[in-house]
Write an enzyme that holds these catalytic residues in place. Sequence first.
Site, mmCIF file in Angstrom:
data_model
loop_
_atom_site.group_PDB
_atom_site.id
_atom_site.type_symbol
_atom_site.label_atom_id
_atom_site.label_comp_id
_atom_site.label_asym_id
_atom_site.label_seq_id
_atom_site.Cartn_x
_atom_site.Cartn_y
_atom_site.Cartn_z
ATOM 1 N N ASP A 28 -49.170 -30.555 -5.441
ATOM 2 C CA ASP A 28 -49.581 -30.682 -6.746
ATOM 3 C C ASP A 28 -48.758 -31.247 -7.415
ATOM 4 O OD1 ASP A 28 -47.886 -28.340 -7.701
ATOM 5 O OD2 ASP A 28 -49.902 -26.971 -8.139
ATOM 6 N N SER A 29 -48.758 -31.135 -8.621
ATOM 7 C CA SER A 29 -48.198 -32.412 -9.563
ATOM 8 C C SER A 29 -47.255 -31.882 -10.311
ATOM 9 C CB SER A 29 -48.775 -33.399 -10.438
ATOM 10 O OG SER A 29 -49.576 -32.292 -11.934
ATOM 11 N N GLY A 30 -47.871 -29.896 -10.628
ATOM 12 C CA GLY A 30 -47.317 -29.186 -12.110
ATOM 13 C C GLY A 30 -47.270 -28.902 -12.750
ATOM 14 N N GLY A 31 -48.435 -30.318 -13.307
ATOM 15 C CA GLY A 31 -49.540 -30.645 -14.527
ATOM 16 C C GLY A 31 -50.190 -28.904 -14.583
ATOM 17 N N PHE A 32 -51.105 -28.794 -13.751
ATOM 18 C CA PHE A 32 -52.159 -27.544 -13.817
ATOM 19 C C PHE A 32 -51.236 -26.299 -14.824
ATOM 20 C CE2 PHE A 32 -54.798 -25.028 -12.404
ATOM 21 C CZ PHE A 32 -56.448 -25.086 -13.240
ATOM 22 N N ASP A 51 -50.996 -35.577 -14.118
ATOM 23 C CA ASP A 51 -52.453 -35.413 -14.409
ATOM 24 C C ASP A 51 -52.187 -34.788 -15.837
ATOM 25 O OD1 ASP A 51 -52.465 -33.844 -12.985
ATOM 26 O OD2 ASP A 51 -54.909 -33.557 -13.376
ATOM 27 N N GLN A 111 -60.034 -37.740 -13.447
ATOM 28 C CA GLN A 111 -60.183 -36.817 -14.946
ATOM 29 C C GLN A 111 -61.827 -37.001 -15.232
ATOM 30 O OE1 GLN A 111 -59.527 -34.105 -15.355
ATOM 31 N NE2 GLN A 111 -56.952 -34.303 -14.469
ATOM 32 N N GLY A 165 -59.888 -31.666 -12.939
ATOM 33 C CA GLY A 165 -60.324 -30.876 -14.389
ATOM 34 C C GLY A 165 -62.040 -29.869 -13.747
ATOM 35 N N ASP A 223 -58.581 -26.615 -1.978
ATOM 36 C CA ASP A 223 -57.751 -26.574 -1.751
ATOM 37 C C ASP A 223 -58.731 -24.903 -2.382
ATOM 38 O OD1 ASP A 223 -56.743 -27.760 -4.487
ATOM 39 O OD2 ASP A 223 -55.693 -26.016 -4.216
ATOM 40 N N CYS A 265 -66.918 -12.497 13.804
ATOM 41 C CA CYS A 265 -65.383 -13.006 13.696
ATOM 42 C C CYS A 265 -64.756 -13.041 14.629
ATOM 43 C CB CYS A 265 -65.236 -12.703 11.464
ATOM 44 S SG CYS A 265 -63.605 -13.250 11.486
ATOM 45 N N CYS A 288 -60.939 -13.504 14.850
ATOM 46 C CA CYS A 288 -60.513 -12.827 14.579
ATOM 47 C C CYS A 288 -59.230 -11.781 14.733
ATOM 48 C CB CYS A 288 -60.167 -12.934 12.512
ATOM 49 S SG CYS A 288 -60.446 -11.333 11.544
ATOM 50 N N CYS A 312 -60.386 -8.201 12.666
ATOM 51 C CA CYS A 312 -62.479 -7.704 13.255
ATOM 52 C C CYS A 312 -62.184 -7.107 14.797
ATOM 53 C CB CYS A 312 -63.106 -9.297 13.076
ATOM 54 S SG CYS A 312 -63.434 -9.114 11.539
ATOM 55 N N HIS A 339 -58.532 -12.009 7.725
ATOM 56 C CA HIS A 339 -59.445 -13.323 8.240
ATOM 57 C C HIS A 339 -60.310 -13.871 7.284
ATOM 58 C CE1 HIS A 339 -63.924 -11.834 8.297
ATOM 59 N NE2 HIS A 339 -63.570 -11.741 7.142
#
Lengths: 367, 367
Positions: free
Chosen positions: A101-105, A155, A197, A224, A274, A312, A314, A317, A343
Amino acid sequence: MTITQLPTPGFSFELLATLGNARAGILHTPRGDILTPAFMPVGTAGTVKAMTPAELVTPPIDARIILGNTYHLYLRPGLEVMRAVGGLHRFAGWSRPILTDSGGFQVFSLAGINAIDDEGVTFRSHIDGSKHRLTPEVSMDIQGVLGSDIAMCFDQCPPGDAAPEVIDRAIARTTAWAHRCLAVARPAGQALFGIVQGGIDLDRRHAHRAVLAELPFDGLAIGGLSVGEDIPEMYRVLDGLVADFPSTRPRYLMGVGTPADLERGVAAGVDMFDCVMPTRNARNGSLFTSVGKVTISNAKHRADPGPLDPECPCDTCATASRAYLRHLHMSREILFNRLATLHNLTFYARHMRRLRDRILSQGAKAP
Amino acid sequence: MTITQLPTPGFSFELLATLGNARAGILHTPRGDILTPAFMPVGTAGTVKAMTPAELVTPPIDARIILGNTYHLYLRPGLEVMRAVGGLHRFAGWSRPILTDSGGFQVFSLAGINAIDDEGVTFRSHIDGSKHRLTPEVSMDIQGVLGSDIAMCFDQCPPGDAAPEVIDRAIARTTAWAHRCLAVARPAGQALFGIVQGGIDLDRRHAHRAVLAELPFDGLAIGGLSVGEDIPEMYRVLDGLVADFPSTRPRYLMGVGTPADLERGVAAGVDMFDCVMPTRNARNGSLFTSVGKVTISNAKHRADPGPLDPECPCDTCATASRAYLRHLHMSREILFNRLATLHNLTFYARHMRRLRDRILSQGAKAP
């Protein structure tokens, strides 16, 4: 089958099938193929918390891409270390694609903001209070040092309840910053996504989408959303917006969401997601299963010798009882975080694979 | 080659070679062979902290036996849960041997003691303050429910600076309690070790050793060392005591120690050790390497792209740089505890293997 060469050399997007607005495809990158729709586990500070890269690439998780946070990695370990070790892939021992990511958030949500202006943002570190400045150019430079495969535009993400004029200013800035991010030279093999946005106002969203769609981005993201608005509002925006994104490029819904959100997002035409939910919920003892959410601290699991989720595949489990998982959680054992994260990421990976398989089997082959 | 059938069916001790007082052998148990000298990783609360059983049985760690703490497991998850899931092996997913301590040491060091008498100990839980009573019979019953492969006698372990009369009373009680532990019926396949007390006084140690050597224990342990006395005092006791233990049965030095302590213990004739040092130090960022102890928080590791220990075959040294390990440690990432524990346990396992190989290659074959 439609393969579109994306603006950045080495990147192409292959659309395999559609089912309504939902799409199944492959984002080809120099570091490997990303099967879409894809969920990207979040590796905030150079590690998907509690997991090794080997576990993440092993089926059934088989993560094709993970996310790294520019803000966190810029503050710690910092760029000097990142340069010395040769970038984030080598630092974290991860050879498949990484999106940063850009760091903005994070600057807007975690840091102490000193000043936002058209040039950038001045903020104080949440770790030690030190003062820093992030601009579109600085964000791109950091992402260049990290060496991610997909960089995101810097952004401005306003809160869910922001006033119209605040949203308009954020849109204008995000557009201006998008041009500036595109103007920065990137390392070979690094794609760049723009971010749409506009809050929950569909007209504003469409206007911004139309502007960014004209720029040579390798993909477009929806920023956003999931920032405090009601869930039905988010679904309304997705349903009314995503299908109009360029069909030849990947679409990424940032920071979303629950398994139900992912299903709605896929139905609306989103290709990538994500979210910290599977990993964070795991550490808090909230586990996703085929029979619903399990709160492992619940006393009813105390002496239950059965598996967390019999459906599951995994290792958790396969090897641990609910009684054992509850005990590890109550005892705050590190092993709990491992088993629970393994899991939940397996649940998310299988959820996405089911959605993808449905599009491939029931949808129309792309021409 | 001398194989001695031990008192408990299914257990035998095979002496392979000796080098001075040092011994190399195999403790055969129904759940598998323990190559001695052996270091037992400590699994306090049903987990060797941060590790999965799969990692512990994989070479180079290849732990043949781990330790479980009766006191901790009795308080949490408790016997009802342990019964419901069928014992500690199934609970923790560990199929190789487990040794359980008696709970005595933790009661004396962790809990709030209400009363010690010849019958047993009344104490308050360090978790919730609840009142409990541990006696030789109760300890054996708990260890029976846990289903460990080697149970330990309930003993009284006085502090390192205890007065002679305190030590004498602890010896007398430990002897009386040893008889009572032997009188309790154990599940099939569970051996029982006695514990020699006596502080740092060699005469007292020898007297107690002689008494316990007459009893039908499967092995004898040295308790009450590494409890505050000076290191040279501990070495003096080991050098003057252990060689007189019955040669046909395994000898276990409880709660010890540093790599140097293990080497001295092996030279004195000890076969088995346990200690939280490799695992606890790992979590605190103190790492054992072929070039000495590494404090990973040290700034000099900040941008070091090299491995923690170039001579170590563990996954941590194969995949992570010192810079990455330091970053994970400074960021308090769970992954650090995993990588550090894996490494330190590998160091201990290889250390023990080297000591064993030296006895086998340079020592005299047992007749």
